[in-house]
Design a protein around this motif. Structure first.
Motif, PDB file in Angstrom:
ATOM      1  N   UNK A  27       0.835  -1.190   0.000  1.00 42.54           N
ATOM      2  CA  UNK A  27       0.000   0.000   0.000  1.00 42.54           C
ATOM      3  C   UNK A  27       0.869   1.237   0.000  1.00 42.54           C
ATOM      4  N   UNK A  28       0.488   2.216  -0.784  1.00 43.75           N
ATOM      5  CA  UNK A  28       1.248   3.466  -0.833  1.00 43.75           C
ATOM      6  C   UNK A  28       0.311   4.621  -0.493  1.00 43.75           C
ATOM      7  N   UNK A  29       0.806   5.830  -0.669  1.00 45.60           N
ATOM      8  CA  UNK A  29       0.058   6.993  -0.205  1.00 45.60           C
ATOM      9  C   UNK A  29      -1.176   7.299  -1.046  1.00 45.60           C
ATOM     10  N   UNK A  30      -1.114   7.152  -2.343  1.00 44.72           N
ATOM     11  CA  UNK A  30      -2.253   7.395  -3.217  1.00 44.72           C
ATOM     12  C   UNK A  30      -2.920   8.745  -2.935  1.00 44.72           C
ATOM     13  N   UNK A  31      -2.133   9.756  -2.631  1.00 49.22           N
ATOM     14  CA  UNK A  31      -2.708  11.078  -2.468  1.00 49.22           C
ATOM     15  C   UNK A  31      -2.700  11.614  -1.057  1.00 49.22           C
ATOM     16  N   UNK A 324       4.601  -0.877  11.568  1.00 52.24           N
ATOM     17  CA  UNK A 324       4.979  -1.050  10.166  1.00 52.24           C
ATOM     18  C   UNK A 324       5.942  -2.191   9.931  1.00 52.24           C
ATOM     19  N   UNK A 325       6.330  -2.340   8.678  1.00 52.01           N
ATOM     20  CA  UNK A 325       7.281  -3.387   8.294  1.00 52.01           C
ATOM     21  C   UNK A 325       8.130  -2.893   7.134  1.00 52.01           C
ATOM     22  N   UNK A 326       9.116  -3.677   6.791  1.00 52.65           N
ATOM     23  CA  UNK A 326      10.041  -3.292   5.726  1.00 52.65           C
ATOM     24  C   UNK A 326       9.547  -3.718   4.350  1.00 52.65           C
ATOM     25  N   UNK A 327       8.548  -4.606   4.301  1.00 51.86           N
ATOM     26  CA  UNK A 327       8.062  -5.100   3.012  1.00 51.86           C
ATOM     27  C   UNK A 327       7.331  -4.005   2.256  1.00 51.86           C
ATOM     28  N   UNK A 328       6.423  -3.305   2.942  1.00 51.54           N
ATOM     29  CA  UNK A 328       5.647  -2.258   2.267  1.00 51.54           C
ATOM     30  C   UNK A 328       6.276  -0.880   2.421  1.00 51.54           C
ATOM     31  N   UNK A 329       7.373  -0.784   3.155  1.00 49.67           N
ATOM     32  CA  UNK A 329       8.064   0.494   3.301  1.00 49.67           C
ATOM     33  C   UNK A 329       7.502   1.396   4.370  1.00 49.67           C
ATOM     34  N   UNK A 331       7.629   1.241   7.640  1.00 49.77           N
ATOM     35  CA  UNK A 331       8.551   1.556   8.729  1.00 49.77           C
ATOM     36  C   UNK A 331       9.553   2.620   8.284  1.00 49.77           C
ATOM     37  N   UNK A 332      10.035   2.498   7.058  1.00 50.51           N
ATOM     38  CA  UNK A 332      10.984   3.497   6.528  1.00 50.51           C
ATOM     39  C   UNK A 332      10.322   4.868   6.413  1.00 50.51           C
ATOM     40  N   UNK A 333       9.063   4.890   5.926  1.00 51.95           N
ATOM     41  CA  UNK A 333       8.348   6.152   5.801  1.00 51.95           C
ATOM     42  C   UNK A 333       8.127   6.793   7.170  1.00 51.95           C
ATOM     43  N   UNK A 334       7.779   5.969   8.161  1.00 49.75           N
ATOM     44  CA  UNK A 334       7.541   6.495   9.498  1.00 49.75           C
ATOM     45  C   UNK A 334       8.809   7.116  10.073  1.00 49.75           C
ATOM     46  N   UNK A 335       9.932   6.422   9.914  1.00 47.99           N
ATOM     47  CA  UNK A 335      11.183   6.953  10.450  1.00 47.99           C
ATOM     48  C   UNK A 335      11.574   8.248   9.759  1.00 47.99           C
ATOM     49  N   UNK A 336      11.346   8.321   8.433  1.00 52.23           N
ATOM     50  CA  UNK A 336      11.677   9.525   7.688  1.00 52.23           C
ATOM     51  C   UNK A 336      10.846  10.719   8.170  1.00 52.23           C
ATOM     52  N   UNK A 337       9.566  10.476   8.428  1.00 53.71           N
ATOM     53  CA  UNK A 337       8.694  11.547   8.905  1.00 53.71           C
ATOM     54  C   UNK A 337       9.082  11.994  10.319  1.00 53.71           C
TER      55      UNK A 337
END
Length: 341
Positions: A27-31, A324-329, A331-337
């Motif tokens: 799942x991604x942001x889609x807006x 989150x998890x590393x498969x859908x990204x 966790x990475x997005x959360x850390x970046x934010x």
């Protein structure tokens, strides 16, 4: 029109089941990430979930979000309690949480089986017998729908029907519905295989059949197709309708997707960020990391009728990092934010 960043595109997975089988996967942001503030329409699109009625404190607040005791402690207390209703309540929260409990279908099944064992000798008219029936129905639902990573297991569903019949219950109508779902599941599997083979027109046909039969994963997959994926023309109102059908069966990705369609700027949809928030909150209650990120962004930017609040945003980002998890990204997005806040 609202500009969209590169975070705002929907990831196209290799096959149509994508996040339907593993919550949040692909799942991604889609807006959601960058939809700007616009006038909020008074028009309602679909039924808003009841999640807000279950919140305490500010609307969609993370800081006042329930903080349940550790699961091991609650399980011990429920098992030691002489009130089976306590055990039943914990089993219910593990499948349909309202108090911050993390979804755990396997533990929900285990505890519901214990409820059935404790109440199996109660007369049907008693409260204990009603707890037995609720536990039995929950186990059946988990294995008929297969949400939150649970396997679809119609043999287990049939075993429960036999137990219900032995108690004198008439399950003929529900058995017919299960037979329809079983055919839907077969159509769903066929649709997934056609999608993997690249035959998306035929895949969509089979998935629609499965969705009409009531299979939630198929309803969600049809919605994904109508988001304009894999060469199918986008039809966002139709996508919303299919997501809604899946969401009514507790499909958290579908809840999230409904929120996305209301939050962003999509042709044929009335943008209504305020109405998007309950959908995101419902998905977040079911441990959906991207929904948590969407709520965090809304607090960070003051969107969706929420106040601009850095502490609320950080709280949701941290919850998303944990969920989150590393498969859908996610966790990475959360850390970046968190790092940019």
């Amino acid at each position: 029109m609202v500009a969209r960043s590169n975070l705002a595109s929907a990831a196209v997975s290799d096959n149509v089941d994508g996040s339907a089988v593993e919550k949040g996967r692909n799942m991604r942001w889609m807006g959601l990430a960058c939809a700007g503030a616009m006038a909020v329409s008074v028009a309602m699109v679909g039924a808003v979930p009841q999640a807000m009625a279950q919140t305490s404190g500010p609307r969609a607040s993370c800081l006042s979000y329930p903080q349940p005791a550790p699961l091991d402690q609650r399980r011990t207390e429920a098992l030691e309690s002489r009130f089976t209703a306590t055990l039943s309540g914990l089993a219910r929260e593990l499948y349909r949480p309202t108090d911050g409990t993390q979804v755990d279908w396997a533990e929900a099944v285990r505890l519901n089986r214990l409820v059935m064992q404790r109440t199996e000798n109660f007369a049907y008219t008693t409260y204990g017998a009603r707890l037995w029936e609720e536990a039995a129905n929950t186990i059946q639902k988990i294995h008929q729908i297969g949400l939150y990573g649970a396997p679809v297991d119609f043999a287990e569903v049939e075993r429960i029907y036999q137990l219900q019949e032995a108690r004198g219950l008439d399950v003929s109508e529900r058995r017919a519905q299960t037979a329809l779902l079983r055919r839907g599941f077969e159509d769903y599997l066929a649709g997934v295989e056609l999608s993997r083979a690249g035959d998306h027109v035929r895949a969509l046909t089979r998935l629609r059949l499965a969705g009409e039969a009531g299979f939630a994963h198929a309803q969600y997959a049809v919605g994904r197709y109508y988001m304009g994926e894999r060469g199918i023309d986008a039809n966002f109102p139709e996508a919303f309708r299919w997501f809604q059908r899946a969401a009514l069966q507790d499909h958290s990705d579908a809840m999230y997707s409904q929120g996305v369609l209301l939050y962003g700027d999509y042709a044929g949809m009335t943008q209504n960020q305020r109405n998007a928030i309950p959908y995101l909150y419902s998905a977040a209650q079911r441990n959906h990391a991207y929904a948590m990120l969407g709520l965090g962004l809304s607090f960070q930017n003051g969107n969706g009728g929420l106040p601009r609040n850095r502490n609320e945003a950080l709280c949701w980002y941290r919850r998303a990092l944990a969920a989150g998890n590393d498969v859908d990204g996610s966790r990475r997005e959360a850390q970046a934010l968190i790092d940019r806040l």
